[in-house]
Design a protein around this motif. Structure first.
Motif, PDB file in Angstrom:
ATOM      1  N   CYS A  51      37.465  27.528  30.058  1.00 53.09           N
ATOM      2  CA  CYS A  51      38.796  27.168  30.562  1.00 53.09           C
ATOM      3  C   CYS A  51      38.755  26.556  31.959  1.00 53.09           C
ATOM      4  O   CYS A  51      39.771  26.028  32.440  1.00 53.09           O
ATOM      5  CB  CYS A  51      39.698  28.401  30.587  1.00 53.09           C
ATOM      6  SG  CYS A  51      40.004  29.109  28.955  1.00 53.09           S
ATOM      7  N   GLU A  52      37.589  26.669  32.610  1.00 59.80           N
ATOM      8  CA  GLU A  52      37.444  26.181  33.986  1.00 59.80           C
ATOM      9  C   GLU A  52      38.492  26.809  34.903  1.00 59.80           C
ATOM     10  O   GLU A  52      39.131  26.151  35.721  1.00 59.80           O
ATOM     11  CB  GLU A  52      37.516  24.645  34.040  1.00 59.80           C
ATOM     12  CG  GLU A  52      36.398  23.978  33.265  1.00 59.80           C
ATOM     13  CD  GLU A  52      36.442  22.463  33.319  1.00 59.80           C
ATOM     14  OE1 GLU A  52      37.417  21.908  33.868  1.00 59.80           O
ATOM     15  OE2 GLU A  52      35.495  21.832  32.830  1.00 59.80           O
ATOM     16  N   LEU A  53      38.664  28.123  34.708  1.00 60.28           N
ATOM     17  CA  LEU A  53      39.573  28.926  35.533  1.00 60.28           C
ATOM     18  C   LEU A  53      38.827  30.166  35.999  1.00 60.28           C
ATOM     19  O   LEU A  53      37.809  30.546  35.419  1.00 60.28           O
ATOM     20  CB  LEU A  53      40.799  29.356  34.718  1.00 60.28           C
ATOM     21  CG  LEU A  53      41.768  28.269  34.256  1.00 60.28           C
ATOM     22  CD1 LEU A  53      42.774  28.856  33.280  1.00 60.28           C
ATOM     23  CD2 LEU A  53      42.492  27.655  35.448  1.00 60.28           C
ATOM     24  N   SER A  54      39.343  30.802  37.026  1.00 61.36           N
ATOM     25  CA  SER A  54      38.748  32.051  37.475  1.00 61.36           C
ATOM     26  C   SER A  54      39.138  33.180  36.522  1.00 61.36           C
ATOM     27  O   SER A  54      40.107  33.067  35.760  1.00 61.36           O
ATOM     28  CB  SER A  54      39.229  32.381  38.885  1.00 61.36           C
ATOM     29  OG  SER A  54      40.602  32.731  38.860  1.00 61.36           O
ATOM     30  N   ARG A  55      38.382  34.259  36.585  1.00 56.56           N
ATOM     31  CA  ARG A  55      38.711  35.443  35.779  1.00 56.56           C
ATOM     32  C   ARG A  55      40.126  35.935  36.112  1.00 56.56           C
ATOM     33  O   ARG A  55      40.908  36.262  35.218  1.00 56.56           O
ATOM     34  CB  ARG A  55      37.685  36.543  36.055  1.00 56.56           C
ATOM     35  CG  ARG A  55      37.783  37.766  35.176  1.00 56.56           C
ATOM     36  CD  ARG A  55      36.673  38.738  35.518  1.00 56.56           C
ATOM     37  NE  ARG A  55      35.369  38.205  35.190  1.00 56.56           N
ATOM     38  CZ  ARG A  55      34.647  38.574  34.129  1.00 56.56           C
ATOM     39  NH1 ARG A  55      35.119  39.493  33.304  1.00 56.56           N
ATOM     40  NH2 ARG A  55      33.471  38.040  33.898  1.00 56.56           N
ATOM     41  N   GLY A  56      40.461  35.940  37.406  1.00 53.30           N
ATOM     42  CA  GLY A  56      41.791  36.375  37.833  1.00 53.30           C
ATOM     43  C   GLY A  56      42.886  35.487  37.282  1.00 53.30           C
ATOM     44  O   GLY A  56      43.966  35.973  36.902  1.00 53.30           O
ATOM     45  N   ALA A  57      42.609  34.170  37.217  1.00 46.56           N
ATOM     46  CA  ALA A  57      43.615  33.243  36.682  1.00 46.56           C
ATOM     47  C   ALA A  57      43.854  33.507  35.203  1.00 46.56           C
ATOM     48  O   ALA A  57      44.999  33.508  34.738  1.00 46.56           O
ATOM     49  CB  ALA A  57      43.170  31.797  36.898  1.00 46.56           C
ATOM     50  N   ILE A  58      42.784  33.764  34.470  1.00 46.21           N
ATOM     51  CA  ILE A  58      42.949  34.053  33.037  1.00 46.21           C
ATOM     52  C   ILE A  58      43.751  35.336  32.848  1.00 46.21           C
ATOM     53  O   ILE A  58      44.671  35.397  32.021  1.00 46.21           O
ATOM     54  CB  ILE A  58      41.578  34.135  32.337  1.00 46.21           C
ATOM     55  CG1 ILE A  58      40.977  32.723  32.252  1.00 46.21           C
ATOM     56  CG2 ILE A  58      41.706  34.751  30.949  1.00 46.21           C
ATOM     57  CD1 ILE A  58      39.600  32.654  31.665  1.00 46.21           C
ATOM     58  N   TYR A  59      43.442  36.364  33.642  1.00 44.20           N
ATOM     59  CA  TYR A  59      44.179  37.626  33.528  1.00 44.20           C
ATOM     60  C   TYR A  59      45.621  37.505  34.024  1.00 44.20           C
ATOM     61  O   TYR A  59      46.454  38.352  33.716  1.00 44.20           O
ATOM     62  CB  TYR A  59      43.446  38.747  34.268  1.00 44.20           C
ATOM     63  CG  TYR A  59      42.260  39.285  33.500  1.00 44.20           C
ATOM     64  CD1 TYR A  59      42.404  39.738  32.191  1.00 44.20           C
ATOM     65  CD2 TYR A  59      40.995  39.340  34.079  1.00 44.20           C
ATOM     66  CE1 TYR A  59      41.328  40.232  31.480  1.00 44.20           C
ATOM     67  CE2 TYR A  59      39.906  39.837  33.376  1.00 44.20           C
ATOM     68  CZ  TYR A  59      40.074  40.284  32.077  1.00 44.20           C
ATOM     69  OH  TYR A  59      39.015  40.776  31.362  1.00 44.20           O
ATOM     70  N   HIS A  60      45.919  36.461  34.774  1.00 44.96           N
ATOM     71  CA  HIS A  60      47.307  36.209  35.173  1.00 44.96           C
ATOM     72  C   HIS A  60      48.143  35.820  33.960  1.00 44.96           C
ATOM     73  O   HIS A  60      49.333  36.137  33.877  1.00 44.96           O
ATOM     74  CB  HIS A  60      47.349  35.099  36.230  1.00 44.96           C
ATOM     75  CG  HIS A  60      48.725  34.704  36.642  1.00 44.96           C
ATOM     76  ND1 HIS A  60      49.546  35.509  37.406  1.00 44.96           N
ATOM     77  CD2 HIS A  60      49.457  33.581  36.388  1.00 44.96           C
ATOM     78  CE1 HIS A  60      50.705  34.904  37.615  1.00 44.96           C
ATOM     79  NE2 HIS A  60      50.677  33.731  37.005  1.00 44.96           N
ATOM     80  N   PHE A  65      46.992  36.301  30.537  1.00 43.58           N
ATOM     81  CA  PHE A  65      46.757  37.200  29.399  1.00 43.58           C
ATOM     82  C   PHE A  65      46.122  38.485  29.905  1.00 43.58           C
ATOM     83  O   PHE A  65      45.241  38.447  30.764  1.00 43.58           O
ATOM     84  CB  PHE A  65      45.844  36.543  28.361  1.00 43.58           C
ATOM     85  CG  PHE A  65      46.440  35.333  27.709  1.00 43.58           C
ATOM     86  CD1 PHE A  65      47.349  35.460  26.670  1.00 43.58           C
ATOM     87  CD2 PHE A  65      46.116  34.056  28.156  1.00 43.58           C
ATOM     88  CE1 PHE A  65      47.915  34.345  26.076  1.00 43.58           C
ATOM     89  CE2 PHE A  65      46.677  32.932  27.568  1.00 43.58           C
ATOM     90  CZ  PHE A  65      47.577  33.082  26.518  1.00 43.58           C
ATOM     91  N   ASP A  66      46.525  39.607  29.335  1.00 40.19           N
ATOM     92  CA  ASP A  66      46.018  40.915  29.768  1.00 40.19           C
ATOM     93  C   ASP A  66      44.569  41.155  29.368  1.00 40.19           C
ATOM     94  O   ASP A  66      43.878  41.949  29.997  1.00 40.19           O
ATOM     95  CB  ASP A  66      46.881  42.040  29.194  1.00 40.19           C
ATOM     96  CG  ASP A  66      48.288  42.047  29.781  1.00 40.19           C
ATOM     97  OD1 ASP A  66      48.471  41.497  30.884  1.00 40.19           O
ATOM     98  OD2 ASP A  66      49.201  42.594  29.125  1.00 40.19           O
TER      99      ASP A  66
END
Length: 198
Positions: free
Chosen positions: A41-50, A52-53
């Motif tokens: 996704c080329e996103l940070s882990r925090g961004a993904i968890y923002h 989706f849980d």
């Protein structure tokens, strides 16, 4: 304090689902880590968890959206009215076009539905049953020779699904046969047997 939603929240969320579908279809849901999702996704882990849980929340959102959007497309094809045969062809067109837009999601649905919690699986399966019921009613409406009955109606419906559901394994929507033409070919093939006198 609640987090505010960015203007492109929905677009980013949809992008995560698209990239996750590609990853899960290629590598498999169970073998894909959150780290793999971050990379895909080329996103940070925090961004993904923002958005989706959990990884499972991504899988559920993907599959729920897939079957709900198919049901909505088929319901619209029926609601457009017209003669039963016209409706039948529109339903197949809607099915083929939907599958052509979501080949990775189709693979994930077939391979990884069982990775969801039982309640989430139940929700997906309930929507799938509504799809089967809707298509079955459309088939009954064109059954001029009364081949369908209580004993075989589901078999006819699933035979039609078999013709169009697994196209993701070989059909290229960008090739010479576009989805509308494919749908017409599938409809004609099915109708030749279905409308022929016994």
């Amino acid at each position: 304090m609640a987090r505010t939603r960015s203007e492109n929240y929905d677009d980013i969320q949809a992008g995560i689902l698209r990239n996750a579908a590609r990853l899960f279809a290629t590598r498999g849901y169970e073998r894909s880590s959150v780290g793999d999702l971050v990379e895909a996704c080329e996103l940070s882990r925090g961004a993904i968890y923002h958005y989706f849980d959990s990884k499972e929340a991504i899988l559920f959102a993907m599959l729920d959206s897939l079957v709900r959007s198919l049901l909505a497309n088929l319901e619209q094809a029926v609601a457009d009215g017209g003669a039963p045969l016209e409706t039948f062809v529109r339903v197949i067109e809607a099915f083929v076009e939907h599958n052509a837009r979501s080949p990775e999601e189709q693979i994930v649905l077939l391979n990884d539905l069982g990775a969801l919690q039982a309640e989430e699986q139940r929700q997906i399966v309930q929507t799938e049953r509504k799809i089967v019921e809707l298509v079955g009613k459309v088939l009954v409406s064109i059954d001029a020779t009364k081949k369908m009955n209580r004993r075989n109606a589901r078999v006819y419906t699933m035979m039609l699904f078999g013709m169009i559901n697994y196209t993701y394994t070989w059909y290229d929507a960008k090739g010479p046969i576009k989805p509308k033409e494919f749908a017409q070919l599938a409809a004609n093939l099915f109708l030749k047997g279905f409308l022929a006198e016994s």
